[in-house]
Design an enzyme around this catalytic site. Structure first.
Site, PDB file in Angstrom:
ATOM      1  N   GLY A 209      13.038 -10.091   3.919  1.00 15.64           N
ATOM      2  CA  GLY A 209      11.634  -9.615   4.371  1.00 15.64           C
ATOM      3  C   GLY A 209      11.597  -8.804   5.606  1.00 15.64           C
ATOM      4  O   GLY A 209      10.370  -8.516   5.964  1.00 15.64           O
TER       5      GLY A 209
ATOM      6  N   THR B 106       0.814  -1.085   0.028  1.00 14.31           N
ATOM      7  CA  THR B 106       0.019  -0.006   0.004  1.00 14.31           C
ATOM      8  C   THR B 106       0.956   1.208   0.075  1.00 14.31           C
ATOM      9  O   THR B 106       0.342   2.260  -0.338  1.00 14.31           O
ATOM     10  CB  THR B 106      -0.910   0.121   1.366  1.00 14.31           C
ATOM     11  OG1 THR B 106      -0.066  -0.199   2.204  1.00 14.31           O
ATOM     12  CG2 THR B 106      -2.043  -1.001   1.087  1.00 14.31           C
ATOM     13  N   ASP B 107       2.112   0.986   0.334  1.00 14.75           N
ATOM     14  CA  ASP B 107       2.827   2.340   0.531  1.00 14.75           C
ATOM     15  C   ASP B 107       3.003   3.206  -0.846  1.00 14.75           C
ATOM     16  O   ASP B 107       2.854   4.345  -0.662  1.00 14.75           O
ATOM     17  CB  ASP B 107       4.115   2.108   1.367  1.00 14.75           C
ATOM     18  CG  ASP B 107       5.076   1.081   0.661  1.00 14.75           C
ATOM     19  OD1 ASP B 107       4.882   0.632  -0.442  1.00 14.75           O
ATOM     20  OD2 ASP B 107       6.491   1.248   0.880  1.00 14.75           O
TER      21      ASP B 107
ATOM     22  N   ASP C  19       9.674   1.194   4.861  1.00 12.93           N
ATOM     23  CA  ASP C  19      10.698   0.634   5.519  1.00 12.93           C
ATOM     24  C   ASP C  19      11.627   1.385   5.968  1.00 12.93           C
ATOM     25  O   ASP C  19      11.993   1.335   7.257  1.00 12.93           O
ATOM     26  CB  ASP C  19      11.659  -0.469   4.411  1.00 12.93           C
ATOM     27  CG  ASP C  19      10.887  -1.445   3.668  1.00 12.93           C
ATOM     28  OD1 ASP C  19       9.737  -1.621   4.197  1.00 12.93           O
ATOM     29  OD2 ASP C  19      11.399  -2.035   2.780  1.00 12.93           O
TER      30      ASP C  19
ATOM     31  N   GLY D 216      18.309 -10.170   3.610  1.00 12.77           N
ATOM     32  CA  GLY D 216      17.295 -10.232   2.311  1.00 12.77           C
ATOM     33  C   GLY D 216      16.057 -11.333   2.490  1.00 12.77           C
ATOM     34  O   GLY D 216      15.834 -12.052   1.453  1.00 12.77           O
TER      35      GLY D 216
HETATM   36  C1  GLA Z   1       8.983  -4.045   0.073  1.00 17.73           C
HETATM   37  C2  GLA Z   1       9.100  -2.504  -0.144  1.00 17.73           C
HETATM   38  C3  GLA Z   1       8.236  -1.609   0.590  1.00 17.73           C
HETATM   39  C4  GLA Z   1       6.654  -2.264   0.503  1.00 17.73           C
HETATM   40  C5  GLA Z   1       6.697  -3.618   0.731  1.00 17.73           C
HETATM   41  C6  GLA Z   1       5.396  -4.350   0.377  1.00 17.73           C
HETATM   42  O1  GLA Z   1       9.391  -4.321   1.304  1.00 17.73           O
HETATM   43  O2  GLA Z   1      10.882  -2.075   0.082  1.00 17.73           O
HETATM   44  O3  GLA Z   1       8.161  -0.195   0.416  1.00 17.73           O
HETATM   45  O4  GLA Z   1       6.313  -1.697  -0.558  1.00 17.73           O
HETATM   46  O5  GLA Z   1       7.642  -4.300  -0.261  1.00 17.73           O
HETATM   47  O6  GLA Z   1       4.522  -3.718   1.292  1.00 17.73           O
END
Ligand code: GLA
Length: 387
Positions: free
Chosen positions: A129, A42-43, A177, A127
């Site tokens: 998540g 959503t960001d 993030d 790497g």
């Molecule tokens: C990655 C991106 C974030 C966001 C997520 C999905 O982590 O770096 O900015 O878009 O994917 O929510």
């Protein structure tokens, strides 16, 4: 409970082993990873996210030096050397580009960074998540700023690091993030409006479930290309409705326009709109301790990411299913970009015992992969620490 801001025992030895210097001359930065409770993909659609910073971190130690910047990565076992004022991408070693990117972005603003000896270490899985990249970027930025004895507000640090990743590393990530890593507070989730960049700290009360990171050990091979594709699909849908982002498209408009969009693009939008609604509901249910409902929202988010946004994979689905088979699990979902990496699970506090072992033992034979599951605390954001 482990204090995540306590300096690792081996930090001083590592720094002296590699640079023959003591911590007395150095700036020490702790920069956490993040885990997103709700609000996935959503960001970059101008939506809402609800991450926590976690008690696993990147540590960056930096001391001023003559001439070059030398960066030792303990996890990679490699040294990167670059010259201030002449910073280019390293096509061979991707990890090195995250530090170079931040130095490059600082140079755009302030001119050449000072020479420095920099150590990177920590206990954050790389790497998979939990934002090891943003953690490294923000940590490196604070370290360079510390060495240069410069101050910068943390939200500007976050925005600069996102720019560095977009323009220098070449990954079109959103803002979640870096904001989470820089701005989260201990014991709280961070509600971020990715359009206005307004933030709100949301307290995690004592009765909150325990959150587990469930690393599938599946590499996120498709993530980058699919990520850019999803972004483009959402942007084209927003344009179709006459807006810059999906933020301004209502569920009614989406339903009315359904027939005008390719079917899969309609589903992408449905995910984004429903996920934003879930974030808002989550804030309400967290406020009154309705954690069962919170778990249902996690379940709904996973289904939407799997079926509408199509960024899950077998390993993530299996991990979430197995987590839900555990009595104490309220909900589980994939986190981050998808196609591998981590899921997260919310487990009732009184039922956590054996969760990681049971789910891990069931996952291995189903996938042939050795997962890693660990509980996380909502920790504070990145900071220079006294030592
Ligand atoms: C990655 C991106 C974030 C966001 C997520 C999905 O982590 O770096 O900015 O878009 O994917 O929510």
């Amino acid at each position: 409970m482990r204090d995540p801001t306590q300096l690792p025992d081996n930090l001083s030895r590592l720094f002296s082993d590699h640079f023959d210097r003591t911590l007395d001359e150095a700036v020490v930065v702790r920069s956490p990873g993040r885990m997103n409770l709700l609000g996935e993909h959503t960001d970059y659609n101008g939506g809402f996210v609800l991450p926590i910073a976690i008690d696993r971190s990147t540590w960056v130690v930096a001391a001023p030096a003559e001439g070059q910047v030398r960066v030792w990565s303990e996890a990679r076992g490699e040294l990167d050397v670059f010259t201030p004022g002449q910073i280019h991408r390293d096509e061979g070693r991707l990890w090195a580009n995250y530090v170079r990117a931040v130095a490059w972005a600082l140079e755009e603003q302030f001119g050449p960074v000072p020479g420095a000896d920099v150590l990177i270490t920590g206990d954050l899985p790389l790497g998979s998540g939990v934002s090891s990249s943003a953690s490294l970027e923000v940590g490196a930025a604070l370290a360079f700023l510390g060495v240069a004895q410069r101050e910068m507000p943390l939200r500007d640090v976050a925005l600069m690091c996102q720019r560095a990743e977009n323009q220098f590393v070449g990954v079109q990530c959103g803002i979640m993030d870096q904001f989470a890593v820089a701005l989260c507070e201990a014991g709280h989730a961070l509600l971020l409006d990715c359009l206005s960049l307004e933030t709100q700290n949301v307290a995690l009360a004592g009765d909150a479930p325990v959150f587990f990171v469930c690393d599938t050990a599946k590499e996120r091979t498709l993530a980058a290309s699919a990520y850019n594709q999803r972004r483009a699909e959402c942007e084209s849908a927003a344009r179709h409705f006459g807006h810059e982002s999906l933020r301004h498209v209502t569920p009614e408009q989406l339903e009315a326009g359904k027939g005008e969009l390719p079917e899969h693009v309609y589903r992408r939008c449905r995910h984004v709109l429903s996920e934003n609604a879930r974030v808002h509901e989550a804030i309400a249910v967290m406020g009154c301790g309705a954690w069962e409902r919170f778990g249902e929202l996690l379940q709904a988010s996973h289904a939407s990411l799997r079926d509408d946004y199509e960024v899950s994979c077998d390993e993530l689905n299996i991990m979430c299913e197995l987590a839900m088979e555990h009595d104490g699990c309220l909900g589980a979902r994939m986190v981050g970009a998808g196609f591998g990496g981590c899921a997260m699970a919310a487990v009732r506090r009184e039922a956590v015992s054996g969760f990681a072992e049971t789910v891990g033992a069931a996952y291995q034979p189903r996938t042939g992969l050795q997962p890693r599951l660990f509980a996380v605390q909502a920790a504070g954001g990145a900071a220079i620490l006294p030592h």
